[in-house]
Design an enzyme around this catalytic site. Structure first.
Site, PDB file in Angstrom:
ATOM      1  N   ALA A 160       0.795  -1.226   0.000  1.00  0.00           N
ATOM      2  CA  ALA A 160       0.000   0.000   0.000  1.00  0.00           C
ATOM      3  C   ALA A 160       0.829   1.279   0.000  1.00  0.00           C
ATOM      4  O   ALA A 160       0.262   2.364   0.074  1.00  0.00           O
ATOM      5  CB  ALA A 160      -0.931  -0.005   1.214  1.00  0.00           C
ATOM      6  N   ASN A 198       1.518  -4.087   7.909  1.00  0.00           N
ATOM      7  CA  ASN A 198       2.545  -4.629   7.021  1.00  0.00           C
ATOM      8  C   ASN A 198       3.469  -3.530   6.520  1.00  0.00           C
ATOM      9  O   ASN A 198       4.653  -3.759   6.250  1.00  0.00           O
ATOM     10  CB  ASN A 198       1.897  -5.330   5.817  1.00  0.00           C
ATOM     11  CG  ASN A 198       1.389  -6.723   6.143  1.00  0.00           C
ATOM     12  OD1 ASN A 198       2.086  -7.522   6.745  1.00  0.00           O
ATOM     13  ND2 ASN A 198       0.165  -6.995   5.740  1.00  0.00           N
ATOM     14  N   HIS A 218      -0.806   6.805   5.414  1.00  0.00           N
ATOM     15  CA  HIS A 218       0.516   6.411   5.892  1.00  0.00           C
ATOM     16  C   HIS A 218       1.447   7.605   5.705  1.00  0.00           C
ATOM     17  O   HIS A 218       1.629   8.071   4.581  1.00  0.00           O
ATOM     18  CB  HIS A 218       1.058   5.219   5.110  1.00  0.00           C
ATOM     19  CG  HIS A 218       0.165   4.018   5.115  1.00  0.00           C
ATOM     20  ND1 HIS A 218      -0.020   3.228   6.222  1.00  0.00           N
ATOM     21  CD2 HIS A 218      -0.609   3.487   4.125  1.00  0.00           C
ATOM     22  CE1 HIS A 218      -0.860   2.249   5.929  1.00  0.00           C
ATOM     23  NE2 HIS A 218      -1.225   2.388   4.666  1.00  0.00           N
TER      24      HIS A 218
END
Length: 262
Positions: A114, A183, A213
Site C-alpha cells: 500500500a 505490514n 501512511h
C-alpha cells in the site's frame, strides 16, 4: 520468452483480484496456474491443493496472511518456485526472512503493498544508517479492533468519536500487534535495513475516509517525507484497495523484463 505460470495462495480480497486478472490475460507474460485456499472456492477460479500448485507454477503469490507465509513459504521455495510475498509483516518474526532465503532454490520477492518511496529509502540506506524513521498509519477506527483487545476496549474503539493513537513503538512490536494493518511498518524497516531505527504508530480515526501512511526519515542522504492516502478495500477494510494492483504490477515486471524503475 516463456510465459510465467503463476499460482496464487489465498483467494480473499487480494488473491481473488490477482487470480482473476491472471485468468483473464491481463498480465503480459503471465498466466494463472491455480489457486489454493482451503476456506474459499470462488467461482470461475481453478482451485487445487498446494502440492499440485507447486508442480505447475513458476512463481507463487502469497496472499493468504502471515501464518500462511510462515507455514507454506519454505515449501514453495524449496519446490523451486519463486515467491512473491504480500504479508510482509510476517517478516518481523525473528529468523523468518533468513529461513525463506535459505529455503531455495526459489527466489523471494516482496510486494510494495500500500505504500511507495521504498526504492528511495533503500538507496539512501546504502549511503549510511538512518538516524530516525517514523511511520504513522491512520485508519478507520472500526477496522482496527484486534483479538487481544478486551471487550470494553473493542467497543470503545467502535464507538470512538475522535482520533486516538492506539499504540506507538518499535516496528516489530506494532507489526505484531496489528498484523492485518501494519505490514507497511515492516516494509519500511526492510527498506532501511534496520528494524530498530523504525518507530511505528497506529491511529484510529472514526471519520477517516481514506487510510493514511505518513513516513518521515532522516539520514546521511537527506530528509524525506512521504504521505500516502489509499481507499480501503470494500471487501476487507483492514487492507487498501490498491494492494492487489501492486501485486499485479510486480508480476508484470517479473514476467516481462523491460526498462522499469525498481
Amino acid at each position: 520468452m516463456a510465459v510465467v505460470k503463476v499460482g496464487v495462495l489465498g483467494a480473499g480480497s487480494i488473491g481473488s483480484v490477482v487470480a482473476e486478472a491472471l485468468r483473464d490475460g491481463k498480465v503480459p507474460g503471465a498466466e494463472l496456474a491455480g489457486v489454493v485456499d482451503p476456506a474459499l472456492s470462488p467461482a470461475g477460479l481453478p482451485m487445487c491443493a498446494l502440492p499440485e500448485l507447486l508442480s505447475t507454477s513458476d512463481l507463487v503469490v502469497e496472499a493468504a496472511g502471515q501464518r500462511a507465509l510462515t507455514d507454506a513459504g519454505p515449501q514453495v521455495l524449496s519446490a523451486g518456485c519463486d515467491l512473491l510475498v504480500v504479508s510482509v509483516g510476517a517478516l518481523a518474526a525473528d529468523g523468518l526472512l533468513e529461513k525463506l532465503l535459505a529455503a531455495g532454490p526459489g527466489a523471494v520477492h516482496l510486494s510494495t503493498g500500500a505504500i511507495g518511496g521504498l526504492d528511495l529509502l533503500r538507496s539512501a540506506a546504502l549511503l549510511g544508517s538512518f538516524e530516525r524513521v517514523v511511520i504513522e498509519t491512520t485508519k478507520k477506527a472500526s477496522s482496527l479492533v484486534q483479538p487481544w483487545m478486551s471487550a470494553e476496549e473493542a467497543e470503545a474503539l467502535r464507538q470512538a468519536t475522535a482520533p486516538v493513537e492506539l499504540r506507538r513503538g518499535p516496528a516489530r512490536e506494532i507489526t505484531a500487534a496489528f498484523p492485518k494493518s501494519a505490514n507497511v511498518a515492516a516494509s519500511v524497516a526492510l527498506a532501511v535495513r534496520d528494524w530498530d531505527v523504525v518507530e511505528a504508530a497506529v491511529i484510529a480515526d472514526p471519520a477517516a475516509p481514506l487510510t493514511s501512511h505518513v513516513i518521515t526519515a532522516v539520514g546521511p542522504a537527506g530528509e524525506y517525507r512521504f504521505e500516502i492516502k489509499n481507499r480501503p478495500s470494500p471487501q476487507t477494510p483492514t487492507s487498501s484497495q490498491v494492494v492487489p494492483y501492486a501485486v499485479l504490477s510486480a508480476l508484470e515486471a517479473l514476467a516481462t523484463p523491460r526498462a522499469v524503475f525498481r
